[in-house]
Motif scaffolding. Structure first.
Motif, PDB file in Angstrom:
ATOM      1  N   GLU A   1      -9.632  10.575  -2.865  1.00  0.00           N
ATOM      2  CA  GLU A   1      -9.564  10.937  -1.446  1.00  0.00           C
ATOM      3  C   GLU A   1      -8.182  10.617  -0.872  1.00  0.00           C
ATOM      4  O   GLU A   1      -7.584  11.422  -0.180  1.00  0.00           O
ATOM      5  N   CYS A   2      -7.691   9.421  -1.217  1.00  0.00           N
ATOM      6  CA  CYS A   2      -6.393   9.014  -0.686  1.00  0.00           C
ATOM      7  C   CYS A   2      -5.262   9.787  -1.364  1.00  0.00           C
ATOM      8  O   CYS A   2      -4.280  10.154  -0.731  1.00  0.00           O
ATOM      9  N   ARG A   3      -5.427  10.020  -2.686  1.00  0.00           N
ATOM     10  CA  ARG A   3      -4.350  10.690  -3.392  1.00  0.00           C
ATOM     11  C   ARG A   3      -4.147  12.098  -2.832  1.00  0.00           C
ATOM     12  O   ARG A   3      -3.040  12.569  -2.649  1.00  0.00           O
ATOM     13  N   GLU A   4      -5.240  12.746  -2.504  1.00  0.00           N
ATOM     14  CA  GLU A   4      -5.150  14.123  -2.039  1.00  0.00           C
ATOM     15  C   GLU A   4      -4.759  14.228  -0.575  1.00  0.00           C
ATOM     16  O   GLU A   4      -4.010  15.103  -0.171  1.00  0.00           O
ATOM     17  N   ASN A   5      -5.300  13.346   0.244  1.00  0.00           N
ATOM     18  CA  ASN A   5      -5.106  13.505   1.689  1.00  0.00           C
ATOM     19  C   ASN A   5      -4.174  12.478   2.320  1.00  0.00           C
ATOM     20  O   ASN A   5      -3.985  12.472   3.516  1.00  0.00           O
ATOM     21  N   LYS A   6      -3.636  11.602   1.500  1.00  0.00           N
ATOM     22  CA  LYS A   6      -2.691  10.579   1.970  1.00  0.00           C
ATOM     23  C   LYS A   6      -3.357   9.551   2.887  1.00  0.00           C
ATOM     24  O   LYS A   6      -4.314   9.849   3.587  1.00  0.00           O
ATOM     25  N   VAL A   7      -2.786   8.373   2.853  1.00  0.00           N
ATOM     26  CA  VAL A   7      -3.279   7.325   3.742  1.00  0.00           C
ATOM     27  C   VAL A   7      -2.505   7.423   5.039  1.00  0.00           C
ATOM     28  O   VAL A   7      -1.278   7.510   5.043  1.00  0.00           O
ATOM     29  N   MET A   8      -3.200   7.449   6.156  1.00  0.00           N
ATOM     30  CA  MET A   8      -2.535   7.535   7.463  1.00  0.00           C
ATOM     31  C   MET A   8      -2.345   6.150   8.064  1.00  0.00           C
ATOM     32  O   MET A   8      -1.277   5.778   8.494  1.00  0.00           O
ATOM     33  N   GLU A   9      -3.454   5.433   8.127  1.00  0.00           N
ATOM     34  CA  GLU A   9      -3.403   4.114   8.743  1.00  0.00           C
ATOM     35  C   GLU A   9      -4.166   3.134   7.861  1.00  0.00           C
ATOM     36  O   GLU A   9      -4.986   3.551   7.046  1.00  0.00           O
ATOM     37  N   TYR A  10      -3.912   1.845   8.048  1.00  0.00           N
ATOM     38  CA  TYR A  10      -4.638   0.863   7.243  1.00  0.00           C
ATOM     39  C   TYR A  10      -4.822  -0.409   8.039  1.00  0.00           C
ATOM     40  O   TYR A  10      -4.141  -0.636   9.047  1.00  0.00           O
ATOM     41  N   GLU A  11      -5.740  -1.207   7.618  1.00  0.00           N
ATOM     42  CA  GLU A  11      -5.862  -2.554   8.180  1.00  0.00           C
ATOM     43  C   GLU A  11      -6.282  -3.501   7.064  1.00  0.00           C
ATOM     44  O   GLU A  11      -7.198  -3.205   6.295  1.00  0.00           O
ATOM     45  N   VAL A  12      -5.565  -4.629   6.989  1.00  0.00           N
ATOM     46  CA  VAL A  12      -5.943  -5.665   6.024  1.00  0.00           C
ATOM     47  C   VAL A  12      -6.682  -6.733   6.802  1.00  0.00           C
ATOM     48  O   VAL A  12      -6.251  -7.121   7.882  1.00  0.00           O
ATOM     49  N   PHE A  13      -7.797  -7.149   6.322  1.00  0.00           N
ATOM     50  CA  PHE A  13      -8.594  -8.131   7.063  1.00  0.00           C
ATOM     51  C   PHE A  13      -9.087  -9.210   6.111  1.00  0.00           C
ATOM     52  O   PHE A  13      -9.079  -9.042   4.896  1.00  0.00           O
ATOM     53  N   SER A  14      -9.495 -10.327   6.702  1.00  0.00           N
ATOM     54  CA  SER A  14     -10.041 -11.362   5.829  1.00  0.00           C
ATOM     55  C   SER A  14     -11.533 -11.447   6.045  1.00  0.00           C
ATOM     56  O   SER A  14     -12.014 -11.412   7.172  1.00  0.00           O
ATOM     57  N   SER A  15     -12.241 -11.521   4.952  1.00  0.00           N
ATOM     58  CA  SER A  15     -13.692 -11.642   5.039  1.00  0.00           C
ATOM     59  C   SER A  15     -14.084 -12.865   4.231  1.00  0.00           C
ATOM     60  O   SER A  15     -13.230 -13.557   3.678  1.00  0.00           O
TER      61      SER A  15
ATOM     62  N   LEU B   1       0.844  -1.189   0.000  1.00  0.00           N
ATOM     63  CA  LEU B   1       0.000   0.000   0.000  1.00  0.00           C
ATOM     64  C   LEU B   1       0.880   1.239   0.000  1.00  0.00           C
ATOM     65  O   LEU B   1       1.758   1.393   0.850  1.00  0.00           O
ATOM     66  N   GLN B   2       0.652   2.116  -0.969  1.00  0.00           N
ATOM     67  CA  GLN B   2       1.418   3.359  -1.019  1.00  0.00           C
ATOM     68  C   GLN B   2       0.635   4.473  -0.335  1.00  0.00           C
ATOM     69  O   GLN B   2      -0.585   4.417  -0.212  1.00  0.00           O
ATOM     70  N   GLU B   3       1.373   5.489  -0.007  1.00  0.00           N
ATOM     71  CA  GLU B   3       0.780   6.602   0.699  1.00  0.00           C
ATOM     72  C   GLU B   3      -0.337   7.257  -0.117  1.00  0.00           C
ATOM     73  O   GLU B   3      -1.309   7.763   0.432  1.00  0.00           O
ATOM     74  N   ASP B   4      -0.202   7.227  -1.449  1.00  0.00           N
ATOM     75  CA  ASP B   4      -1.213   7.883  -2.272  1.00  0.00           C
ATOM     76  C   ASP B   4      -2.422   6.989  -2.554  1.00  0.00           C
ATOM     77  O   ASP B   4      -3.240   7.283  -3.416  1.00  0.00           O
ATOM     78  N   GLY B   5      -2.498   5.867  -1.832  1.00  0.00           N
ATOM     79  CA  GLY B   5      -3.667   5.010  -1.983  1.00  0.00           C
ATOM     80  C   GLY B   5      -3.552   3.985  -3.091  1.00  0.00           C
ATOM     81  O   GLY B   5      -4.468   3.215  -3.340  1.00  0.00           O
ATOM     82  N   GLN B   6      -2.408   3.969  -3.784  1.00  0.00           N
ATOM     83  CA  GLN B   6      -2.190   2.971  -4.820  1.00  0.00           C
ATOM     84  C   GLN B   6      -1.880   1.636  -4.149  1.00  0.00           C
ATOM     85  O   GLN B   6      -1.087   1.580  -3.210  1.00  0.00           O
ATOM     86  N   VAL B   7      -2.538   0.594  -4.607  1.00  0.00           N
ATOM     87  CA  VAL B   7      -2.278  -0.731  -4.038  1.00  0.00           C
ATOM     88  C   VAL B   7      -1.678  -1.598  -5.128  1.00  0.00           C
ATOM     89  O   VAL B   7      -2.231  -1.718  -6.220  1.00  0.00           O
ATOM     90  N   LEU B   8      -0.494  -2.162  -4.844  1.00  0.00           N
ATOM     91  CA  LEU B   8       0.158  -3.026  -5.825  1.00  0.00           C
ATOM     92  C   LEU B   8       0.250  -4.422  -5.255  1.00  0.00           C
ATOM     93  O   LEU B   8       0.556  -4.599  -4.080  1.00  0.00           O
ATOM     94  N   LEU B   9      -0.028  -5.393  -6.106  1.00  0.00           N
ATOM     95  CA  LEU B   9       0.033  -6.771  -5.650  1.00  0.00           C
ATOM     96  C   LEU B   9       1.159  -7.495  -6.378  1.00  0.00           C
ATOM     97  O   LEU B   9       1.284  -7.412  -7.594  1.00  0.00           O
ATOM     98  N   TYR B  10       1.967  -8.173  -5.580  1.00  0.00           N
ATOM     99  CA  TYR B  10       3.111  -8.907  -6.153  1.00  0.00           C
ATOM    100  C   TYR B  10       3.054 -10.347  -5.705  1.00  0.00           C
ATOM    101  O   TYR B  10       2.497 -10.661  -4.651  1.00  0.00           O
ATOM    102  N   SER B  11       3.622 -11.234  -6.499  1.00  0.00           N
ATOM    103  CA  SER B  11       3.787 -12.602  -6.028  1.00  0.00           C
ATOM    104  C   SER B  11       4.956 -12.607  -5.060  1.00  0.00           C
ATOM    105  O   SER B  11       5.675 -11.622  -4.950  1.00  0.00           O
ATOM    106  N   MET B  12       5.124 -13.705  -4.377  1.00  0.00           N
ATOM    107  CA  MET B  12       6.202 -13.726  -3.375  1.00  0.00           C
ATOM    108  C   MET B  12       7.577 -13.685  -4.039  1.00  0.00           C
ATOM    109  O   MET B  12       8.564 -13.456  -3.378  1.00  0.00           O
ATOM    110  N   PHE B  13       7.610 -13.929  -5.361  1.00  0.00           N
ATOM    111  CA  PHE B  13       8.888 -13.804  -6.053  1.00  0.00           C
ATOM    112  C   PHE B  13       8.983 -12.481  -6.802  1.00  0.00           C
ATOM    113  O   PHE B  13       9.698 -12.329  -7.773  1.00  0.00           O
ATOM    114  N   TRP B  14       8.156 -11.559  -6.344  1.00  0.00           N
ATOM    115  CA  TRP B  14       8.204 -10.199  -6.844  1.00  0.00           C
ATOM    116  C   TRP B  14       7.831 -10.070  -8.319  1.00  0.00           C
ATOM    117  O   TRP B  14       8.380  -9.279  -9.047  1.00  0.00           O
TER     118      TRP B  14
END
Lengths: 869, 594
Positions: free
Chosen positions: A133-147, A109-122
Motif C-alpha cells: 500500500e505504501c510502496r504504491e501510494n507513498k506515505v504522506m504523513e506519519y506519527e510515531v507514538f509510544s505504547s 521512514l522513507q516515502e515508499d514505506g521502508q523503515v530503517l533503524l539506526y543506532s545513534m552512531f549510524w
C-alpha cells in the motif's frame, strides 16, 4: 565525586494557573551548537514513555539539512545540550521522517514505506516495510507514538488510508478502516490514540470525527459543538485526554472517549498552530502514591504558534509565553521545537533548551511567597542561622513546638531532589542537614544519603557533555531505572561516566561495571586502525578483574568486523569452554576447538568438536589430529566400539594396539554362530596376541581353538551341545552322561589338575546323579588330595544324609562338628566336640542342643566352663 | 515433602527442593495433558524427587516405560520421553515416534535428557530422521539426589567402569558439576583435599567452573568447611571386604537401589491375609525417616539383635501404660500416641524379619568361610601362595563374583601376585568359567584389581601406619570405625579421620604409597572465621563440616563409619556425596563379560 556543574542560570518564574503553578526553567543556555543551526526541517526530539510505569525522559535532536529534492540530506545527532554526537549523510531512498524509538534508535521512514533503524552512531540495526500500500501510494504523513509495547508507527498513504504498527520490534502492519465520506481531500486532521492492546487512529473529515480500528470499523464520535472543521488534534501520552483545534480558533478539551468535556477554549487565532501537545503534571513526585491514570486536573494543554506559547488548564485558565524568534530570517533565529515528556514539555530553539513543567509540590511548598509550610520555615531558619541571626532559633522553636521538624526536613530533601539547579539543591540540602541534627531519625538519614547520591548522579548526567535531562521524579519511582540509565550511557559510549556511576552506587558487577566493560570492549574491537595484539592486550588488561565478562561476545563482535585473528586471541580469555569451542568452530579452527574442548573436561563438547573435525577434514588429517588429544581419542574409541566397529579396528591397527585388536576379534567370535567364522576370528585373535607379545592370551586362545575342535567333535558324536561351554562344564557334562573316557581324554589333553578333575568334578557329578555307591568306591580308590569333607558336603547337597557317616570318620577332627550338625546328628557332633575340646565347636553344639538334648547340653556347657577356666 | 532430609548439619532438603522445582518448571513448558515415557533406569530416581500425585497435578495423565514396542493408546497432547543420554535408547525413542506418527499425527513430542543433553544423542536422532518431529529437547540437570539427611548421590552406577575401563571422563565432569552445584547451594568450600587418580583434575575443574559461572561472590558464609575427594582407585580394599553393618549386609545380600531393597515375600506374609500369597518381592524403603532403621543401619550386625530386643521391650512397656492411665486426660494422651506406637510396631516387625533373613545368610558355611578367608588376607596370612579356599571355589564352580572378590582382595593385600600364581589363577579361572573371561581378566588388570607384583603400593606398611587392623572390637559399643568390618577399618575413612585430626602432614609417606595423586589442601579462598559472625548460645565453637565425595562409589559400611565419626564429640561432622553406592558385586559385575 560527581561534578556539581551549574545547569541553567536564569531565575525561575512562577505563574499561577488556577491553583497550580507552572514554570519554565532553562536547562541549557546557550546551546553548544552553532547559533545558525536550522531546526525547521524534519527535527525530532526523543521522548520516552513506554513500558508500563517505566517512564523515561531524555532526548536528542537531530536535523536534516536538506529536503526531498533528491539531494542526500545530512543527519546530525545532538545531545540535549546541543553537543554533536554524530553526523552522517543519508544515502537510501527519499526520507520523509525521522524519530527516536524507546531504545534510542533512530527510526527513518522513507516515502515508499521502508523503515530503517539506526543506532545513534549510524550503525544499521534492522529494517521493515509498511507494505505494498505504501510502496504504491507513498506515505504522506506519519506519527510515531509510544505504547505499552514499545514504539509504534502510524502512517497515512496517498490514498488517505491509515496503516499502523503497534510495536516496531514486531512489525506487524495492520490496515485501519477508511475514513467515511472522504473524496479527494485528505482528512482535515488526525492523531493516534494509543491503547493498552492495540492503538487506533482518530481522524476528522471536516467536523466529523471517526475512530478507526484495525477490524475495519469506523465509529463516528459526536460532539455538541459544530465548527466547519477540526484542523488539528492531539492526545495525551497515556491516551486519556484529547484536544481538538477547530478552524474557528476554539479548542475542545476533554477525555479521549468523548464522554467528558473539560472545557472549550477560544484562542481567537484562526491560523493552525505549529504544535499542539499535552503537559502532564509531575504527579509522579508524590512519592508514596502509586501511579494512577492522570485526571483532568493534572494536565494542561500547550499550544505553540510562531512567537507564542499558550498553556491552557482544564478550567480555562491560561498563561502565555512569548517566544523570541525571528520568523523571516531563515538563517538567523530558527523556529522552536516542542516535545512532550512524561512530566513536562521541552522547548528547544537555537539558543536554549527550556523545560516547562508544573512546579513540583515540594518546591512549591518551600518557595511559594509567604509559605508557612514546615519546609519553608526550616529553609528560612537555616538561612538566618548562616547570618547568625536569632530568628533562626525562633523558627526552629516553632517547628519543634508543633512537632513539624521531621516533616520539614523531609520537605527540604524532596524539594532538592526536584530542583534542577545545583545551587538551590545545595541550599535545600544544607537546610535539611541543619534540621536533621535535631531529630535523630534513621529513615530521614537514609533518605538524606540516598538523595545526595541521586543528585550527584543526576547532576553528572545533566552536564552538557552528556546532556541527559532526567528528572528526579522519573528516577526515583522506578527501581529499574538505574539499569536503563546505564544502558543509555553505554549506547552513547559514555563508558567512563557509566563506570564511575556504578562504582559510586556500588552496583553489582554483573549489572554494572562488568557489563559496561564488555560493551567498551565490543566498541574497542571495532577500531580498525589498532592492531590485533594491542587490542587484545588492552581488553584483557581492563577486563582482567571484572567478573562475568563474556569474551565470546566480544570475539563475536570482532568476527563481525572481519577480525578473525583478534577473535581467536580474545577467545583465549573466555572462561566458558562451550562458547570458546562454538566460536572457534565457526571460525574453522577445529583443531584448536578440540584442544579447548578437551581442556574443559566436558565430554559432550569434546564429542561435538570431534564430530565437526571429522566432517571438515579428510580421514588422515583427522586421525593425526585426534591422536594428539588422548582424552578425545579414548572417547572416540568408546563411540566407535558402540557404533562403528570398522573404524575401531582401523584405529587399533594404526596404533599397533594388538591386544585391543585381539579383543575385537574375540568379540567377533562370540557374535557369530558359524563355526568357520568363529575359527577365523579366533585365529586372528591369536595372531594379534602373539604380535602384542601377550603369551598368556595366545596360549589361552590356542587352548580355546583346541577345545572348540574337541567340542565340535563331541557334538557330532553325542548329539549334545558343547560349544560355548567352559572346559570345566564340558568335562562335567560328559561325566554326568557317563562318558567317562571322553572326559578323561579332555583331562589329559588340557592337563587338568588332579584336584579339579579327580576329585571335585568327579565327586560332584557322581553325587548329583545319586551314584553314592560309585562315590564310595571312588573314595576308596585313592587317598583324596582334598580331604574328605567335600564328600560329606556333596552328599548333604544331594540329600545323601545317610551316606555322610561313611566319610565322617575320615574328616579331620576340627571339621567334623559343623558337618554333623548339618545332618542333624547332634549326638555325634557333641561327642566330636567334646573330644576335640574346641570352644567354638562346643558353642555351636550347645546352641543346637535345646530341650531335646538337655543332658548333652549340660555336658557341653560343663566342658565349655572347664575350658574357659 | 521429606522433612527427614533437613535434619543434618547442612540442610540437604534444599537440593531436593531445587530439583523438584526444576522438574516442575520443565513439565510446565508443555501446556496441556502429557504422557511421560520413562527410561526405566530413571523412574526410581525421579520418584525420590517428585511423587506421582505431584506429576499428575502438572498434567501428567499417563506414564509408560520406554520399550521397543508401540506406545499404548492415549489422547494426550504431549508425549515426553524422559531418558538418559544413551545412544541405544535413541533407537527406541525414534521407533516409538515413528509408530505413533503413523496413527495420530496431532501429538507433540519432546525429550527430557537426564542429567545432560548429549550432542551424540541429538546427532543420532537426526540420523534416525525424527529430529524434526521433536518440538522441545530439554536437559534436566539432576546431578545430585538427596538420599538421606547426610547423603547425596549422583546415582550413576557406571562411573567406575567408564572412568577406569573406557577412560571416559564424563562422570568426572559431572562430579565437578555436582560439586559446583553444592557450592552454589551452600557456599564456596574454602579448602579442597583429595586422594586418588581423578581428584586433581576434579579440583581444577571445580575451580574452573567457579570462574565460568562468574557472577558469584565468594565470601558469603560457606556451610561446608572442606571437601575431600576420594577416588575409589585409592582404596579398592574396602569395597572387597564384606560389610558387616546392618545396612551394609542388606546391600550385600539383597542389594539396595535408590534407598529401596526387595526381599523374599514369604517372610513378610501377614497371618491375617494368608489366603492370597504374595508373589512379588516385598520392597522396603530404607531411610532415616524410619526411626528404628536410623538406629539400626550403622550397627554391626551382631548388635542388631540386642537393639531389636530393646525396642520390642520399650514398645510393650508403652502399651502397658494403658493400664496405668486412670484419668481421662491420661487416656487421651495414650490414645494420641497410638499411631506412632503402631508405626513403631510395624517397623519393628519389618526389621525383625529382615534381621532373621540376614542371619540365615550369615550362618551359612560359605559366608563364614569367605569371611575368614578375607580376614586371613587382611592379616597378611598366606597371601603369597595359591589360596586353598579360592582354589576350592574354582573347582566347585562357585559364583564367579564371589571368587573374583577374594582373588582381588588377595592380590591387593599381597601387593600383586607372583607371576606364577597369577598365571595359575588366570588359567584355572578360564578353565572353570570359559574363554570369554580372558576379557574379564584383562579389564580387571586394566583397573589394577588384578596384577603382577611391583609398584609402590605396600599393603603391610599402609595397614600398619594407618592402623587398619584393630583387635578387640566391641561390636555393641564401638570405639573405632573398624567395627563396620569387625576388625578392619576402611582405608578411605581412615584418611578422612586423619585429615580432620591430626592432618595429612603426619602421613605424608603413606599417602605417597597409596595410588594416585594427592591434593593436600587447595585454598579456594580465606573464609571469615565462623565464630566472629555468630556467637552460638552454648559458647562452643561450631563444628567443622567435611564433605567427603567418593568418586567411583561408596559402600554403606563406609557411610556408617563416617556417621560414627560425626557422632564423636570432637566437633567434626561429615557429609557424604558419591557417584553411586557399591559393594564388591556391583563393583566387579560390569567387568564380567557376558
Amino acid at each position: 565525586r560527581a561534578n556539581w556543574n551549574p545547569l541553567g542560570q536564569k531565575t525561575i518564574s512562577f505563574i499561577n494557573i488556577y491553583y497550580k503553578i507552572y514554570r519554565k526553567c532553562s536547562l541549557y543556555s546557550p546551546m553548544c551548537w552553532n547559533a545558525n543551526v536550522d531546526l525547521s526541517n524534519l527535527t525530532c526530539v526523543s521522548k520516552y514513555g513506554g513500558l508500563i510505569g517505566k517512564y523515561w525522559h531524555f532526548w536528542f535532536s537531530s536535523e536534516t539539512q536538506s529536503n526531498r529534492n533528491g539531494i542526500r540530506p545530512d543527519i546530525t545527532v545532538f545531545n540535549a545540550a546541543g553537543k554533536e554526537i554524530s553526523a552522517f549523510r543519508w544515502n537510501s531512498g527519499i526520507l520523509i521522517g525521522i524519530a527516536w524509538t524507546h531504545l534510542d534508535e533512530l527510526l527513518c521512514l522513507q516515502e515508499d514505506g521502508q523503515v530503517l533503524l539506526y543506532s545513534m552512531f549510524w550503525h544499521f540495526q534492522r529494517s521493515f516495510t509498511m507494505g505494498m500500500e505504501c510502496r504504491e501510494n507513498k506515505v504522506m504523513e506519519y506519527e510515531v507514538f509510544s505504547s505499552q509495547h514499545g514504539t509504534g508507527l502510524a502512517v497515512m498513504t496517498g490514498l488517505y488510508r491509515f496503516l499502523i504498527v503497534n510495536n516496531i520490534d514486531e512489525p506487524k502492519v495492520r490496515i485501519l478502516a477508511d475514513v467515511p465520506g472522504l473524496r479527494s481531500t485528505p482528512p482535515s486532521s488526525w492523531c493516534v490514540l494509543p491503547g493498552p492492546r492495540s492503538s487506533q487512529v482518530l481522524a476528522a473529515n471536516e467536523s466529523d470525527i471517526y475512530l478507526l480500528d484495525h477490524s475495519g470499523q469506523s465509529t463516528q464520535q459526536r460532539l455538541n459543538v459544530a465548527p466547519t472543521a477540526y484542523i488539528m488534534m492531539s492526545t495525551s501520552m497515556d491516551g486519556k485526554h484529547l484536544a481538538l483545534y477547530a478552524d474557528t480558533g476554539s479548542i475542545w478539551i476533554g477525555s479521549s472517549d468523548f464522554q467528558e468535556k473539560y472545557c472549550e477554549f477560544n484562542t481567537n487565532e484562526r491560523s493552525r498552530p505549529k504544535q499542539l501537545l499535552w503537559c502532564a503534571d509531575s504527579i509522579y513526585t508524590s512519592r508514596n502514591q502509586t501511579i494512577g491514570p492522570s485526571s483532568s486536573q493534572n494536565i494542561a494543554l500547550v499550544v505553540y504558534w510562531p512567537k507564542t506559547i499558550l498553556v491552557i488548564g482544564p478550567q480555562k485558565d491560561w498563561v502565555r509565553y512569548n517566544v523570541d524568534e525571528d520568523l523571516n530570517n531563515r538563517n538567523g533565529k530558527a523556529s522552536t521545537v516542542l516535545c512532550a515528556d512524561v512530566d513536562g514539555v521541552h522547548i528547544i530553539n537555537s539558543e536554549q533548551h527550556e523545560f516547562l513543567q508544573h512546579v513540583p509540590n515540594a518546591i512549591c511548598n518551600i518557595f511559594k511567597v509567604g509559605s508557612m509550610a514546615p519546609g519553608a520555615l526550616l529553609n528560612d531558619a537555616a538561612k538566618e542561622f548562616d547570618k547568625q541571626s536569632e530568628k533562626a532559633d525562633e523558627y526552629m522553636r516553632m517547628l519543634l513546638d508543633n512537632r513539624q521538624l521531621e516533616e520539614a526536613v523531609e520537605q527540604c530533601i524532596l524539594a532538592a531532589l526536584d530542583e534542577f539547579q545545583p545551587r538551590v539543591q545545595m541550599t535545600l540540602m544544607r537546610a535539611a542537614s541543619f534540621g536533621k541534627a535535631y531529630v535523630p531519625n534513621l529513615k530521614l538519614t537514609e533518605l538524606f544519603v540516598n538523595t545526595i547520591q541521586m543528585l550527584r548522579v543526576l547532576n553528572a548526567i545533566r552536564d552538557f557533555n552528556t546532556g541527559i535531562t532526567l528528572t528526579a521524579a522519573q528516577y526515583v519511582l522506578e527501581n529499574l531505572t538505574m539499569e536503563y540509565l546505564i544502558d543509555r550511557l553505554i549506547l552513547r559510549r559514555e563508558f567512563k561516566l557509566a563506570f564511575h556511576i556504578c562504582d559510586y552506587l556500588k552496583i553489582p558487577e554483573n549489572l554494572g561495571s562488568s557489563r559496561i566493560l564488555s560493551h567498551w570492549a565490543c566498541f574497542k574491537v571495532q577500531q580498525k586502525d589498532i592492531d590485533d595484539g594491542k587490542i587484545a592486550q588492552a581488553v584483557r588488561h581492563k577486563l582482567k578483574s571484572a567478573r562475568g565478562v563474556s569474551y565470546a561476545n566480544i570475539a563475536e563482535k570482532a568476527v563481525e568486523c572481519g577480525r578473525k585473528d583478534l577473535a581467536i586471541k580474545l577467545l583465549e580469555f573466555e572462561p566458558r569452554a562451550s562458547e570458546q569451542v562454538r566460536l572457534l568452530s565457526i571460525l574453522g579452527k577445529h583443531t584448536l576447538a578440540l584442544e579447548k574442548a578437551v581442556a574443559s573436561g566436558n565430554t559432550d563438547l569434546i564429542y561435538s568438536a570431534v564430530s565437526r573435525l571429522r566432517e571438515r577434514t579428510n580421514l588422515s588429517d583427522f586421525l593425526v589430529a585426534i591422536r594428539q588429544q588422548p582424552v578425545a581419542y579414548k572417547l572416540h574409541l568408546k563411540y566407535c566400539k558402540e557404533q562403528n566397529e570398522r573404524m575401531l579396528k582401523d584405529l587399533h591397527e594404526q596404533e599397533d594396539n594388538f591386544i585391543e585388536l585381539a579383543h575385537c576379534h574375540i568379540h567377533n567370535s562370540f557374535d557369530t554362530f558359524r563355526s568357520d567364522e568363529r575359527l577365523i576370528s579366533l585365529h586372528s585373535a591369536q595372531e594379534n596376541f602373539s604380535r602384542g607379545r601377550d603369551d598368556f592370551g595366545a596360549k589361552m586362545t590356542e587352548e580355546q581353538l583346541y577345545l572348540l575342535a574337541e567340542q565340535n567333535k563331541l557334538e557330532q558324536e553325542l548329539d549334545e551341545s558343547f560349544v560355548e561351554k567352559s572346559l570345566h562344564d564340558t568335562m562335567y557334562n560328559l561325566l554326568k552322561t557317563n562318558h567317562i573316557k571322553r572326559a578323561e581324554h579332555l583331562r589329559k589333553q588340557f592337563k587338568v589338575s588332579d584336584k579339579r578333575w579327580g576329585w571335585w568334578v568327579r565327586i560332584t557329578a557322581l553325587a548329583e546323579q545319586g551314584h553314592f555307591t560309585e562315590l564310595e568306591a571312588f573314595s576308596k580308590s585313592k587317598k583324596s588330595p582334598i580331604g574328605y569333607l567335600p564328600f560329606v558336603e556333596v552328599c548333604i547337597q544331594n540329600n545323601g544324609y545317610t551316606e555322610v557317616t561313611k566319610y565322617i570318620g575320615k574328616v579331620a577332627l576340627d571339621k567334623r562338628v559343623p558337618a554333623l550338625l548339618k545332618i542333624g546328628n547332634v549326638k555325634l557332633a557333641a561327642d566330636a566336640a567334646l573330644q576335640n575340646k574346641n570352644l567354638s565347636d562346643l558353642d555351636l553344639v550347645f546352641k543346637k542342643c535345646g530341650v531335646e538334648h538337655r543332658e548333652l547340653g549340660e555336658r557341653v556347657r560343663a566342658m565349655m566352663h572347664q575350658l574357659t577356666k | 515433602s521429606a522433612p527427614y532430609l533437613s535434619t543434618g548439619c547442612v540442610n540437604i532438603g534444599l537440593i531436593r527442593e531445587e530439583s523438584r522445582r526444576e522438574l516442575l518448571q520443565l513439565l510446565d513448558k508443555f501446556h496441556g495433558s502429557k504422557a511421560l515415557v520413562w527410561d526405566s533406569a530413571l523412574t526410581e530416581q525421579i520418584s525420590l524427587i517428585a511423587e506421582y500425585s505431584l506429576l499428575k497435578e502438572r498434567g501428567v495423565d499417563r506414564m509408560f516405560p520406554l520399550r521397543g514396542s508401540r506406545l499404548p493408546k492415549s489422547s494426550v497432547q504431549h508425549v515426553v520421553f524422559v531418558t538418559r543420554p544413551v545412544l541405544a535408547l535413541m533407537d527406541l525413542i525414534a521407533h516409538n515416534i515413528k509408530k505413533e506418527e503413523e496413527g495420530d499425527g496431532r501429538k507433540e513430542y519432546h525429550i527430557i535428557f537426564v542429567p545432560w543433553k548429549s550432542f551424540l544423542c541429538i546427532q543420532k536422532l537426526e540420523d534416525l530422521g525424527v529430529f524434526g518431529a521433536l518440538t522441545h529437547m530439554e536437559e534436566y540437570r539432576l546431578d545430585l539426589i538427596a538420599l538421606d539427611s547426610d547423603i547425596l548421590s549422583m546415582e550413576n552406577p557406571s562411573c567406575f567402569y567408564d572412568v577406569n575401563i573406557d577412560e571416559d571422563g564424563t562422570s568426572l565432569y559431572l562430579v565437578a558439576k555436582a560439586i559446583t552445584r553444592i557450592q552454589k547451594q551452600y557456599g564456596r568450600i574454602p579448602m579442597l583435599y583429595g586422594k586418588g587418580k581423578s581428584c586433581k583434575s576434579i579440583c581444577s575443574l571445580v575451580q574452573k567452573m567457579w570462574i565460568e559461572q562468574g557472577d558469584q561472590s565468594e565470601d558469603d558464609h560457606s556451610q561446608i568447611d572442606r571437601l575431600l575427594i576420594i577416588d575409589r582407585t585409592a582404596d579398592l580394599i574396602t569395597p572387597l571386604v564384606t560389610q558387616l553393618t546392618y545396612e551394609g549386609l542388606i546391600d550385600e545380600v539383597y542389594g539396595i537401589s535408590n534407598t529401596g531393597a526387595s526381599f523374599p515375600p514369604e517372610k513378610f506374609q501377614t497371618s491375617s491375609k494368608s489366603d492370597d500369597l504374595m508373589t512379588e518381592k516385598k520392597k522396603i524403603i530404607l531411610t532415616s525417616k524410619d526411626d528404628l532403621f536410623a538406629q539400626l543401619r550403622d550397627c554391626n550386625f551382631n548388635a542388631v539383635g540386642p537393639t531389636l530386643k530393646k525396642e520390642a521391650k520399650s514398645i510393650s512397656e508403652k502399651y502397658e501404660e494403658r493400664h496405668s492411665a486412670k484419668t481421662v486426660g491420661e487416656m487421651k494422651q495414650f490414645v494420641s500416641q497410638m499411631p506412632q506406637m503402631q508405626q513403631a510396631k510395624a517397623s519393628l516387625a519389618v526389621h525383625t524379619n529382615i534381621a532373621e533373613l540376614i542371619k540365615e545368610y550369615t550362618d551359612e558355611d560359605d559366608f563364614m568361610d569367605s569371611l575368614s578367608t578375607q580376614q586371613d588376607f587382611l592379616n597378611g596370612i598366606g597371601t603369597d601362595k595359591v589360596n586353598p579356599y579360592i582354589e576350592n571355589c574354582l573347582f566347585r564352580k562357585q559364583p564367579l563374583l564371589k571368587v573374583l572378590r577374594l582373588l582381588c582382595l588377595q592380590c591387593i593385600t599381597n601387593n600383586g601376585f607372583k607371576p606364577k600364581v597369577l598365571e595359575y589363577y588366570k588359567h584355572e579361572f578360564i578353565q572353570t568359567y570359559g574363554y570369554k573371561h580372558l576379557i574379564t581378566l584383562n579389564k580387571l588388570e586394566k583397573c589394577g584389581l588384578i596384577r603382577a607384583q611391583g609398584g609402590q603400593w605396600n599393603y603391610n606398611t599402609v595397614q600398619k601406619s594407618l592402623r587398619l587392623l584393630v583387635e578387640d572390637i566391641n561390636e555393641k559399643e564401638p570405639q573405632d570405625i573398624a567395627y563396620v568390618h569387625s576388625g578392619y577399618a576402611p582405608l578411605s575413612i581412615r584418611l578422612a579421620q586423619i585429615l580432620s585430626h591430626p592432618g595429612w602432614r603426619s602421613i605424608d609417606e603413606v599417602l605417597r604409597i597409596i595410588p594416585g595423586p594427592t591434593v593436600s589442601g587447595i585454598q579456594q579462598f580465606k573464609p571469615k572465621k565462623k565464630w566472629q559472625g555468630s556467637v552460638s548460645s552454648e559458647g562452643s565453637s561450631p563444628s567443622v563440616v567435611t564433605l567427603v565425595f567418593f568418586v567411583g562409589g561408596v559402600t554403606y559400611a563406609e557411610v556408617s563409619a563416617l556417621r560414627f565419626l560425626s557422632g564423636k564429640p570432637d566437633g567434626n561432622e561429615y557429609l557424604v556425596a558419591t557417584t553411586n553406592f557399591i559393594n564388591a558385586n556391583s563393583l566387579l559385575k560390569p567387568m564380567v563379560e557376558t
